[in-house]
Design an enzyme around this catalytic site. Structure first.
Site, PDB file in Angstrom:
ATOM      1  N   SER A   1      21.548  68.171  76.726  1.00  0.00           N
ATOM      2  CA  SER A   1      20.849  66.824  76.453  1.00  0.00           C
ATOM      3  C   SER A   1      20.684  66.503  75.323  1.00  0.00           C
ATOM      4  O   SER A   1      21.049  67.366  74.294  1.00  0.00           O
ATOM      5  CB  SER A   1      19.230  66.760  77.169  1.00  0.00           C
ATOM      6  OG  SER A   1      18.763  67.559  76.245  1.00  0.00           O
ATOM      7  N   ASP A   2      20.334  65.294  74.865  1.00  0.00           N
ATOM      8  CA  ASP A   2      20.212  64.927  73.432  1.00  0.00           C
ATOM      9  C   ASP A   2      18.780  65.326  73.395  1.00  0.00           C
ATOM     10  O   ASP A   2      18.085  65.885  74.269  1.00  0.00           O
ATOM     11  CB  ASP A   2      20.340  63.485  73.208  1.00  0.00           C
ATOM     12  CG  ASP A   2      20.376  63.229  71.796  1.00  0.00           C
ATOM     13  OD1 ASP A   2      20.120  63.885  70.873  1.00  0.00           O
ATOM     14  OD2 ASP A   2      21.186  62.274  71.386  1.00  0.00           O
ATOM     15  N   CYS A   3      18.153  65.226  71.982  1.00  0.00           N
ATOM     16  CA  CYS A   3      16.726  65.968  71.678  1.00  0.00           C
ATOM     17  C   CYS A   3      15.695  64.896  71.882  1.00  0.00           C
ATOM     18  O   CYS A   3      15.559  64.171  70.785  1.00  0.00           O
ATOM     19  CB  CYS A   3      16.785  66.623  70.199  1.00  0.00           C
ATOM     20  SG  CYS A   3      18.635  67.544  69.895  1.00  0.00           S
TER      21      CYS A   3
END
Ligand SMILES: *[C@@H]1O[C@H](CO)[C@@H](O)[C@H](O)[C@H]1NC(C)=O
Ligand SMILES: *[C@@H]1O[C@H](CO)[C@@H](O)[C@H](O)[C@H]1NC(C)=O
Ligand SMILES: *[C@@H]1O[C@H](CO)[C@@H](O)[C@H](O)[C@H]1NC(C)=O
Ligand SMILES: *[C@@H]1O[C@H](CO)[C@@H](O)[C@H](O)[C@H]1NC(C)=O
Ligand SMILES: *[C@@H]1O[C@H](CO)[C@@H](O)[C@H](O)[C@H]1NC(C)=O
Ligand SMILES: *[C@@H]1O[C@H](CO)[C@@H](O)[C@H](O)[C@H]1NC(C)=O
Ligand SMILES: *[C@@H]1O[C@H](CO)[C@@H](O)[C@H](O)[C@H]1NC(C)=O
Ligand SMILES: *[C@@H]1O[C@H](CO)[C@@H](O)[C@H](O)[C@H]1NC(C)=O
Length: 743
Positions: free
Chosen positions: A267-269
């Site tokens: 995922s992105d953060c």
């Protein structure tokens, strides 16, 4: 619940806990590296060390970045004075893309991964790097456009593949091993960060199947299929109502199912937290966690998986199979990286260390990369190159004239050193320096008089203008595409006061409307240097003084300001819509005026293209009749799938002659104009490109092999590849050639 019947359940959960950014170890024993069999002979019994001392693995940070050099943006990589003080900082990707040189892109990947591996060996970096960014630079305002290879899906794909291979491939050619792990991000249709009241944490990108297939998804598909990338990162935004990291069709069905990713999806953060808190996509964080795992997510940047996986499983929202898959995909990537092969110093890249970071050769490559990318946009006769012997004094003016950090842009690290424009130019001639504006925002005209004074005295003027991260960066899109503040006025006033040639140097990530300077005869040259990296000033001086003949080409359209006045950034459509007056995006669809078009770039030489060989007629033999679509006589297009179209190709052979006095490096771009038989086809598309080196008055021949079904096809409304029949026009420079396609 499955948990009560499976004896391994606690172990699986324990591993799930580790799937946060930092794998943490609760045991007292904390080894320096995994599988330290010297200090723990008991480990030898495990097949893969071969192993994990009942999770006796050291903490592992998954998040490192190496977009254009090793960066300390992610917490798993850092610099300090004693261990590794800095790493080579290459130009920001948008400038590197402008070189249209695939072997350079691949070489950069190799050199960056060598520095990365050296830093890993010294204990200051991870092995998994979340680079490159292959999103399409759809709108000039995007603050992260600088990180990308531009607006064209073919260029973005080629860049992504070349760079990923450079980062990942080991010297022994063993595809199971990885030198470092790359990651193509952000999947998908992510190219808006923070524009007026719209931001990436809430944005729902409404995307057509046609745009998704031939534009947004293409670089990711190529990263997986041709680059064998070890990871794909899903983006923050929603696509047609579903957050990317919770979309099974995008992740499990497409990335893993159709494309067969050999690696992990991250995922992105922290996209999961965004799904829960910003998007309010589900009522509980457990449900969001389950959605993501069920959709195919393996790793989360952030602590959502760590916090909520156990309870999501307990509540029956996600099962163990999904957790196992996530653990397996993540851990096999670490195995391919040699993480479980014991002492790093005894491995393939074990000899690399501090001495291999910031080497002279690597820093020279930073200068070479910037030289190859720099784009000459305007050059009145006799303006550039400047002869150092003719210049007794050079006025160097502008808020970026002595730029340092502004040259390295987003996702940079600590560079080995900087060569600023002023320093680069001062190495060749005497310089006079005035900022004119003390900041790129340029709200005050206070410094203008001093700048005009030195311009009037000097033999030539170099104005280094543009933007920096205060104008365009991650989480900050532009609302205007002019030079910021009073910069236009400074340029015009200095040009008026100057007695010699005036060279406007634009340092920026995105395109700028510089029409005012293009039209002003007193501004004798314009060049774009992107964000040119740590050696930007040296490269700029090489071009200005003719030690390097510029050959870069714009990887994105430069629009006039009227474009951003009328087009909303949140409109994702690539295709124009005449019914609403929407003009479309990129050279493939936009027909309006440009300041400079995609692919534009001048040289100190002139190159002439001559067609040697290309067919005028092509008859496609179908593998299988194009049933149901049309009969032979009325057919306008056929399925471009392998089943129907098969493999057929032809050669386009040309000669290129350098008719100038200087040697130069020249990029040849092959475009096609497909017949408009498929709804909303591109007006023009890039088929291939090649950069060649040519001595003065020298000639070379270039051959492009065109795969008819793959390269001349277009995507229809439903996302299917179709080969339009009829007249395809090929274009290289001024050269045009028609091919009639029949079945
Ligand atoms: C630099 O980093 C190393 C490795 O993490 C550490 O041992 C050392 O104390 C650090 N030095 C300074 C001055 O921070
Ligand atoms: C995860 O738990 C930690 C500790 O309770 C907390 O600080 C953090 O905010 C939580 N993260 C999320 C995304 O809920
Ligand atoms: C686990 O969940 C997935 C996704 O919902 C489902 O396809 C699969 O059949 C389940 N497996 C088991 C063993 O229940
Ligand atoms: C230019 O920048 C460099 C690096 O920051 C600095 O050392 C130097 O003093 C600056 N030069 C001038 C003339 O301001
Ligand atoms: C210039 O304008 C910007 C934006 O209005 C403002 O943030 C900044 O403080 C101003 N700078 C100066 C030096 O006045
Ligand atoms: C958007 O930009 C504004 C102005 O810089 C900033 O205050 C805000 O935090 C940003 N929002 C997001 C979501 O990045
Ligand atoms: C492409 O880049 C490589 C690596 O820097 C360089 O050796 C080569 O000369 C470049 N090609 C051209 C035609 O400039
Ligand atoms: C000209 O090109 C030929 C081959 O195309 C090459 O052998 C020769 O060295 C070149 N000459 C110069 C001056 O670059």
């Amino acid at each position: 619940m499955a948990s009560q019947t499976n004896p391994h359940f606690p172990l699986l959960l324990a591993i799930a806990f580790l799937l946060s950014i930092f794998l943490s170890v609760s045991a007292q024993y904390s080894p320096r590296f995994a599988c330290d069999t010297d200090n723990n002979p008991g480990l030898k019994k495990f097949l893969f060390s071969d192993s994990i001392d009942r999770l006796g693995i050291p903490s592992y940070g998954w998040w490192s970045e190496a977009l254009h050099g090793v960066s300390d943006t992610g917490p798993a990589t850092w610099f300090n004075k004693t261990v590794v003080p800095g790493a080579t900082s290459y130009p920001q990707v948008i400038l590197t893309a402008a070189s249209f040189n695939e072997s350079l892109w691949n070489l950069l990947g190799k050199v960056v991964s060598t520095e990365a591996r050296a830093m890993y060996n010294t204990g200051v970096a991870g092995l998994t790097f979340w680079s490159p960014n292959v999103n399409i630079f759809r709108d000039p305002r995007w603050g992260r456009g600088q990180e990308t290879p531009g607006e064209d899906p073919l260029v973005a794909s080629r860049y992504g593949v070349a760079y990923v291979k450079g980062l990942q491939e080991t010297e022994d050619g063993d595809e199971d091993r990885l030198k470092i792990g790359a990651c193509c991000k952000h999947y998908t249709a992510y190219d808006l960060d923070n524009w007026t009241s719209v931001d990436r944490f809430h944005f729902n990108a409404i995307v057509t199947q046609q745009d998704l297939e031939d534009t947004y998804n293409l670089p990711f598909k190529k990263c997986v299929l041709d680059g064998n990338v070890a990871s794909i990162m899903c983006s923050f935004n929603k696509i047609n109502g579903v957050p990317a990291c919770g979309d099974k069709e995008l992740l499990e069905d497409t990335v893993r199912g159709k494309w067969k990713l050999n690696g992990y999806i991250s995922s992105d953060c922290d996209s999961l937290d965004v799904m829960f808190k910003d998007m309010r996509y589900e009522k509980t964080p457990e449900q969001v966690t389950a959605d993501a795992l069920n959709a195919g997510l393996d790793l989360n940047c952030g602590d959502s998986l760590k916090n909520f996986t156990a309870s999501a499983v307990k509540k029956g929202l996600v099962n163990e199979t999904m957790v196992n898959r996530a653990v397996t995909n993540s851990f096999t990537t670490l195995m391919r990286l040699g993480f479980f092969d014991g002492n790093p110093s005894k491995q393939m890249y074990g000899k690399l260390g501090k001495k291999d970071v910031c080497t002279k050769a690597n820093q020279d490559l930073a200068r070479e990369t910037a030289r190859q990318g720099i784009v000459l946009l305007k050059n009145n006769l006799g303006s550039l190159p400047l002869l150092p012997s003719d210049i007794k004094s050079l006025a160097v003016i502008g808020p970026n004239a002595n730029a340092t950090v502004a040259m390295i842009g987003n996702y940079a690290g600590v560079p080995c050193k900087y060569t600023t424009p002023l320093q680069g130019l001062s190495d060749s001639v005497e310089t006079l320096y005035e900022e004119g504006c003390d900041h790129v925002m340029c709200n005050s005209t206070e410094g203008f008089e001093k700048a005009k004074n030195i311009a009037a005295k000097a033999d030539a003027v170099v104005l280094v203008m543009g933007t920096d991260l205060s104008i365009e960066h991650e989480a900050l899109d532009r609302t205007e595409i002019d030079l910021p503040g009073q910069q236009n006025l400074l340029v015009s006033e200095v040009a008026y006061a100057a007695r010699g040639p005036v060279i406007l140097v634009v340092m920026s990530g995105g395109g700028i409307d510089v029409s005012f300077a293009k039209c002003n005869p007193k501004v004798t040259s314009i060049m774009w240097v992107g964000l040119p990296g740590q050696e930007g000033g040296g490269a700029l001086a090489d071009v200005i003084f003719g030690r390097y003949n510029p050959g870069g080409r714009l990887p994105m359209t430069w629009y006039p300001r009227s474009y951003t006045d009328t087009v909303t950034m949140s409109n994702m459509n690539m295709r124009a819509d005449p019914s609403t007056g929407y003009p479309g995006r990129s050279y493939r669809f936009y027909r309006g005026e440009t300041v400079y078009p995609f692919g534009y770039g001048l040289s100190y030489s002139l190159y002439v293209h001559h067609l040697v060989k290309a067919p005028k007629q092509l008859t496609i033999s179908l593998k299988k009749p194009a049933t149901g679509q049309c009969s032979k006589s009325t057919c306008k297009s056929i399925d471009a799938t392998d089943k129907v179209c098969g493999s057929q190709s032809f050669d386009v052979e040309i000669t290129v002659t350098n008719i100038g006095k200087m040697a130069g490096s020249h990029s040849v771009l092959l475009f096609s104009y497909p017949p408009q038989v498929i709804y909303n086809s591109p007006q023009k598309q890039l088929l291939d490109f090649k950069r060649v080196q040519l001595g003065p008055w020298n000639q070379t021949s270039i051959k492009f092999k065109v795969d008819v079904c793959k390269q001349l096809s277009v995507v229809d409304k439903d996302g299917n590849m179709k080969l339009p029949l009829g007249r395809h026009v090929l274009q290289i420079g001024d050269l045009k050639h028609s091919i009639n396609l029949k079945i």
